[in-house]
Motif scaffolding. Structure first.
Motif, short mmCIF file in Angstrom:
data_model
loop_
_atom_site.label_atom_id
_atom_site.label_comp_id
_atom_site.label_asym_id
_atom_site.label_seq_id
_atom_site.Cartn_x
_atom_site.Cartn_y
_atom_site.Cartn_z
N ARG A 47 10.16 6.84 9.30
CA ARG A 47 9.95 5.79 8.30
C ARG A 47 11.23 5.55 7.49
N GLU A 108 5.92 5.94 -1.02
CA GLU A 108 5.88 5.93 0.44
C GLU A 108 6.59 4.68 0.94
N ALA A 110 7.41 1.75 3.84
CA ALA A 110 7.02 1.03 5.05
C ALA A 110 8.27 0.85 5.91
N SER A 114 9.59 -1.81 2.19
CA SER A 114 8.72 -1.97 1.02
C SER A 114 8.14 -0.62 0.63
N ARG A 116 5.12 1.67 -0.89
CA ARG A 116 3.66 1.69 -1.01
C ARG A 116 3.22 2.72 -2.05
#
Length: 514
Positions: A47, A108, A110, A114, A116
């Motif tokens: 990620r 977190e 994306a 982006s 989260r």
């Protein structure tokens, strides 16, 4: 090259500070994460790599080692993604953040960069503040929740590319949010429609529930089907005392850590009411899992845990309640850590007097069809030690037709709560600086100090103790109930009338005539 940023993880329902250390060295391009990460953290490598590349940064083609310290504590979740990405970008010289060493970073990522939201932000920021870290960067959906932690400077972020402008711009944009949250009303609207005035008759049960709410005592409602046991229990929250600020913060932290915090803009001010199904497992009730999560009794912290049809629950499940009812917390041990969850709740429960439900209230249309042996086996599903921990055991009889159609006003929640609040204030004044707030929490020396009986009441209790064969635990709980009854009447003394009423609320201590 070496860099470090601060982040945090959840340990039970509490936050734990974690240092995210990043080392870049020459060698074949490779990234590894050490420090007891779980699967979600190990997967963060992909990620982070994709997010950095898709935001116009260069992912370093070097050997990257990420260490999560302290290394002997198991870490879980995706809250480290943003901190790892910031650490890599700062160490590689692509990003310079002001005062990053005193800032906690959560979020977190994306694949498009982006950011989260993550659970448990309230607990993690509260721990950071206690350790002197007063700046935080959090995902924008978590910003309102984060603003509930006073005394911290907050920056909210939607996309990792927002960091290119520097952290000062993030904090400037979030100051208005913190200011508005600090002055906002954090009270939830009370439940509508659940009022004791909806329940016909049952004044005896309503009186018992008022005592339960005033002293935070456990209660069992015993009666045939259709007498209103569940209806009465569901209205118990409508008369409970309002939560203090600290109680609201404790409850909100639990719901935040468990991912059940729906409204992130305010503290939970309404006392929880949990009603699990009788098929629930022991782990679902007390908490559990490879990395334990709060169970129903922790989600009911400072509120009510209602177990409808108590004998239908597995006996093994019910027995796990014994320790939390005494200690007010749950301790779950694992190989690498011991987790402690708060569990200070009112246990409210209901049951039928027998398997068919009509023992003791037989009528021509509903005769009891149970043999004495079946009744004995049915009631034996609830162990004596568990019954001993239930202060109030109330019979809820059937009501006749006249009580349904009569136009007399029913006792309302508002009138009951007014009496409960007066009794609670008496307790707050009495137990100031003792560490307890309610009569249900009395123990040891405090119990002896505040529950001195008048001579005639002492004689009555002595005789009842011998006739009913009460345990020492039941003796203590009768004293606590009598203390609450006296508080509802505004009496400092515990006289015979208070004790007599307390004794009648122990219906299962009497031998069953079967």
């Amino acid at each position: 090259m070496y860099g470090k940023v601060m982040s945090a993880c959840l340990h039970g329902v509490d936050g734990k500070l974690v240092e995210v250390e990043v080392d870049l060295s020459n060698g074949l391009p490779h990234m590894s994460i050490v420090g007891l990460p779980d699967s979600a953290i190990k997967e963060s490598m992909e990620r982070v790599r994709a997010a950095i590349k898709n935001c116009g940064f260069q992912f370093p083609l070097q050997r990257i080692t990420v260490n999560l310290a302290p290394a002997d504590i198991r870490k879980e979740g995706a809250a480290f993604d943003l901190a790892i990405a910031v650490g890599i970008l700062q160490t590689s010289g692509q990003l310079q953040l002001e005062r990053s060493e005193g800032t906690i970073i959560l979020g977190e990522l994306a694949l498009d960069g982006s950011v989260r939201p993550v659970p448990g932000v309230l607990s993690m920021l509260a721990t950071a503040r206690e350790n002197g870290i007063l700046r935080a960067i959090v995902p924008s959906p978590n910003a309102r929740e984060a603003s509930l932690v006073t005394g911290m400077e907050l920056g909210s972020i939607d996309h990792i590319a927002d960091l290119k402008a520097g952290t000062d711009s993030l904090f400037r944009c979030s100051r208005s949010l913190s200011a508005s949250a600090a002055g906002s009303d954090t009270m939830y609207a009370p439940r509508q429609g659940d009022n004791f005035s909806d329940v016909y008759g049952q004044l005896h049960a309503k009186r018992a529930l008022m005592i339960c709410a005033a002293g935070m005592h456990n209660i069992l409602l015993l009666g045939p089907p259709g007498t209103g046991k569940t209806m009465l229990a569901k209205r118990l929250p409508s008369i409970l005392p309002d939560m203090s600020e600290q109680e609201a913060l404790d409850v909100t932290k639990i719901y935040s850590a468990s991912g059940k915090f729906a409204d992130r803009s305010s503290l939970i001010q309404e006392r929880p009411f949990r009603m699990p199904h009788h098929t629930i497992s022991a782990a679902g009730l007390v908490g559990g899992g490879t990395i334990p999560k709060p169970g129903e009794i922790s989600l009911a912290h400072r509120g009510v845990l209602f177990l409808d049809e108590l004998p239908e629950f597995s006996r093994a499940v019910l027995e796990v309640l014994r320790q939390p009812l005494e200690d007010r917390h749950v301790t779950i041990g694992r190989a690498r850590a011991v987790y402690r969850f708060p569990a200070h709740f009112i246990l409210a429960s209901s049951m039928n007097p027998c398997p068919c439900g009509y023992y003791g209230s037989e009528s021509a249309s509903h005769p009891c069809t149970c043999s004495p042996l079946k009744i004995e086996h049915y009631r034996a599903k609830i162990s004596g030690p568990l019954l001993d921990r239930i202060d109030l055991q109330i019979e809820v009889p059937r009501i006749d037709y006249g009580q349904i159609i009569e136009s007399l006003p029913q006792l309302s929640s508002e009138a009951m709560k007014e009496q409960v609040d007066k009794a609670r204030q008496i307790q707050l004044d009495r137990y100031r600086d003792t560490g307890i707030m309610f009569n249900g929490e009395l123990y040891g020396k405090l119990l002896r100090t505040h529950c001195n009986l008048m001579p005639e009441a002492e004689a009555m209790l002595r005789k009842s103790f011998e006739v009913l064969g009460l345990s020492v635990r039941a003796y203590d709980r009768i004293l606590k109930i009598a203390r609450t009854i006296a508080d509802l009447e505004g009496s400092q003394q515990l006289n015979a009338s208070h004790l007599a009423e307390a004794l009648q609320y122990r219906c299962l201590d009497k031998k069953t005539p079967v």
